[in-house]
Design a protein around this motif. Structure first.
Motif, mmCIF file in Angstrom:
data_model
loop_
_atom_site.group_PDB
_atom_site.id
_atom_site.type_symbol
_atom_site.label_atom_id
_atom_site.label_comp_id
_atom_site.label_asym_id
_atom_site.label_seq_id
_atom_site.Cartn_x
_atom_site.Cartn_y
_atom_site.Cartn_z
ATOM 1 N N THR A 27 0.835 -1.187 0.000
ATOM 2 C CA THR A 27 0.000 0.000 0.000
ATOM 3 C C THR A 27 0.877 1.246 0.000
ATOM 4 O O THR A 27 2.077 1.180 0.212
ATOM 5 C CB THR A 27 -0.962 -0.003 1.213
ATOM 6 N N THR A 28 0.249 2.370 -0.247
ATOM 7 C CA THR A 28 0.935 3.656 -0.238
ATOM 8 C C THR A 28 0.337 4.510 0.870
ATOM 9 O O THR A 28 -0.732 4.194 1.414
ATOM 10 C CB THR A 28 0.745 4.394 -1.578
ATOM 11 N N LEU A 29 0.994 5.604 1.173
ATOM 12 C CA LEU A 29 0.453 6.527 2.158
ATOM 13 C C LEU A 29 -0.900 7.061 1.687
ATOM 14 O O LEU A 29 -1.831 7.213 2.480
ATOM 15 C CB LEU A 29 1.427 7.680 2.410
ATOM 16 N N GLU A 30 -1.020 7.315 0.393
ATOM 17 C CA GLU A 30 -2.294 7.798 -0.155
ATOM 18 C C GLU A 30 -3.420 6.791 0.103
ATOM 19 O O GLU A 30 -4.519 7.166 0.508
ATOM 20 C CB GLU A 30 -2.158 8.053 -1.651
ATOM 21 N N THR A 31 -3.133 5.512 -0.088
ATOM 22 C CA THR A 31 -4.137 4.477 0.169
ATOM 23 C C THR A 31 -4.490 4.431 1.643
ATOM 24 O O THR A 31 -5.667 4.347 2.012
ATOM 25 C CB THR A 31 -3.610 3.102 -0.295
ATOM 26 N N LEU A 32 -3.495 4.503 2.485
ATOM 27 C CA LEU A 32 -3.729 4.507 3.926
ATOM 28 C C LEU A 32 -4.607 5.690 4.319
ATOM 29 O O LEU A 32 -5.529 5.557 5.122
ATOM 30 C CB LEU A 32 -2.395 4.549 4.662
ATOM 31 N N GLU A 33 -4.354 6.842 3.737
ATOM 32 C CA GLU A 33 -5.166 8.033 4.020
ATOM 33 C C GLU A 33 -6.608 7.842 3.543
ATOM 34 O O GLU A 33 -7.546 8.247 4.229
ATOM 35 C CB GLU A 33 -4.547 9.260 3.370
ATOM 36 N N MET A 34 -6.790 7.197 2.399
ATOM 37 C CA MET A 34 -8.147 6.956 1.885
ATOM 38 C C MET A 34 -8.929 6.042 2.825
ATOM 39 O O MET A 34 -10.108 6.290 3.114
ATOM 40 C CB MET A 34 -8.088 6.340 0.482
ATOM 41 N N ILE A 35 -8.280 4.994 3.295
ATOM 42 C CA ILE A 35 -8.941 4.067 4.216
ATOM 43 C C ILE A 35 -9.248 4.775 5.539
ATOM 44 O O ILE A 35 -10.347 4.643 6.081
ATOM 45 C CB ILE A 35 -8.091 2.802 4.430
ATOM 46 N N ALA A 36 -8.301 5.540 6.039
ATOM 47 C CA ALA A 36 -8.517 6.287 7.279
ATOM 48 C C ALA A 36 -9.694 7.244 7.139
ATOM 49 O O ALA A 36 -10.546 7.329 8.028
ATOM 50 C CB ALA A 36 -7.251 7.044 7.666
ATOM 51 N N ALA A 38 -12.246 6.954 5.191
ATOM 52 C CA ALA A 38 -13.495 6.188 5.128
ATOM 53 C C ALA A 38 -14.009 5.845 6.519
ATOM 54 O O ALA A 38 -15.211 5.738 6.733
ATOM 55 C CB ALA A 38 -13.291 4.920 4.308
ATOM 56 N N PHE A 39 -13.095 5.690 7.469
ATOM 57 C CA PHE A 39 -13.482 5.353 8.839
ATOM 58 C C PHE A 39 -13.408 6.541 9.792
ATOM 59 O O PHE A 39 -13.594 6.389 11.002
ATOM 60 C CB PHE A 39 -12.605 4.213 9.370
ATOM 61 N N THR A 42 -7.399 8.774 11.839
ATOM 62 C CA THR A 42 -6.131 9.202 11.246
ATOM 63 C C THR A 42 -5.381 7.985 10.704
ATOM 64 O O THR A 42 -5.587 6.858 11.184
ATOM 65 C CB THR A 42 -5.238 9.895 12.286
ATOM 66 N N PRO A 43 -4.490 8.191 9.734
ATOM 67 C CA PRO A 43 -3.655 7.077 9.279
ATOM 68 C C PRO A 43 -2.851 6.472 10.434
ATOM 69 O O PRO A 43 -2.666 5.254 10.492
ATOM 70 C CB PRO A 43 -2.745 7.712 8.229
ATOM 71 N N ALA A 44 -2.401 7.299 11.360
ATOM 72 C CA ALA A 44 -1.634 6.801 12.512
ATOM 73 C C ALA A 44 -2.453 5.808 13.324
ATOM 74 O O ALA A 44 -1.918 4.810 13.824
ATOM 75 C CB ALA A 44 -1.186 7.961 13.383
ATOM 76 N N PHE A 45 -3.740 6.066 13.459
ATOM 77 C CA PHE A 45 -4.607 5.147 14.191
ATOM 78 C C PHE A 45 -4.594 3.765 13.542
ATOM 79 O O PHE A 45 -4.589 2.748 14.226
ATOM 80 C CB PHE A 45 -6.036 5.695 14.247
ATOM 81 N N LEU A 46 -4.584 3.730 12.215
ATOM 82 C CA LEU A 46 -4.632 2.453 11.502
ATOM 83 C C LEU A 46 -3.354 1.638 11.654
ATOM 84 O O LEU A 46 -3.390 0.412 11.552
ATOM 85 C CB LEU A 46 -4.913 2.680 10.009
ATOM 86 N N ILE A 47 -2.249 2.292 11.886
ATOM 87 C CA ILE A 47 -0.990 1.553 11.977
ATOM 88 C C ILE A 47 -0.489 1.396 13.408
ATOM 89 O O ILE A 47 0.570 0.842 13.628
ATOM 90 C CB ILE A 47 0.107 2.186 11.088
ATOM 91 N N THR A 48 -1.271 1.856 14.379
ATOM 92 C CA THR A 48 -0.920 1.701 15.779
ATOM 93 C C THR A 48 -1.221 0.273 16.214
ATOM 94 O O THR A 48 -2.294 -0.250 15.928
ATOM 95 C CB THR A 48 -1.728 2.682 16.660
ATOM 96 N N VAL A 49 -0.283 -0.347 16.887
ATOM 97 C CA VAL A 49 -0.491 -1.702 17.386
ATOM 98 C C VAL A 49 -1.457 -1.636 18.551
ATOM 99 O O VAL A 49 -1.250 -0.896 19.506
ATOM 100 C CB VAL A 49 0.841 -2.339 17.825
#
Length: 67
Positions: A27-36, A38-39, A42-49
């Motif tokens: 994935t790319t940062l742009e994709t991560l931002e799109m998914i974030a 949608a929900f 933040t993108p950081a939330f999606l990659i936080t363990v």
């Protein structure tokens, strides 16, 4: 939101989103931002363990076939 709904919202095929979620595609940062977006997180939330959470029927993150 189901995987099908998310893929549709993003203009992707369900298979493309499935590949990303199952780490079959990079994935790319742009994709991560799109998914974030949608929900509404933040993108950081999606990659936080985070600790494991129980799966919810119909969730995008379920691993069961047919979702």
């Amino acid at each position: 939101m189901t995987q099908r709904e998310l893929a549709s919202q993003m203009g992707w095929t369900e298979q493309h989103l499935s590949d990303l979620l199952n780490r079959q595609s990079n994935t790319t940062l742009e994709t991560l931002e799109m998914i974030a977006n949608a929900f509404a997180v933040t993108p950081a939330f999606l990659i936080t363990v985070m600790p494991e959470i129980p799966e919810t029927p119909g969730s995008v993150f379920n691993s069961a076939p047919g979702n």
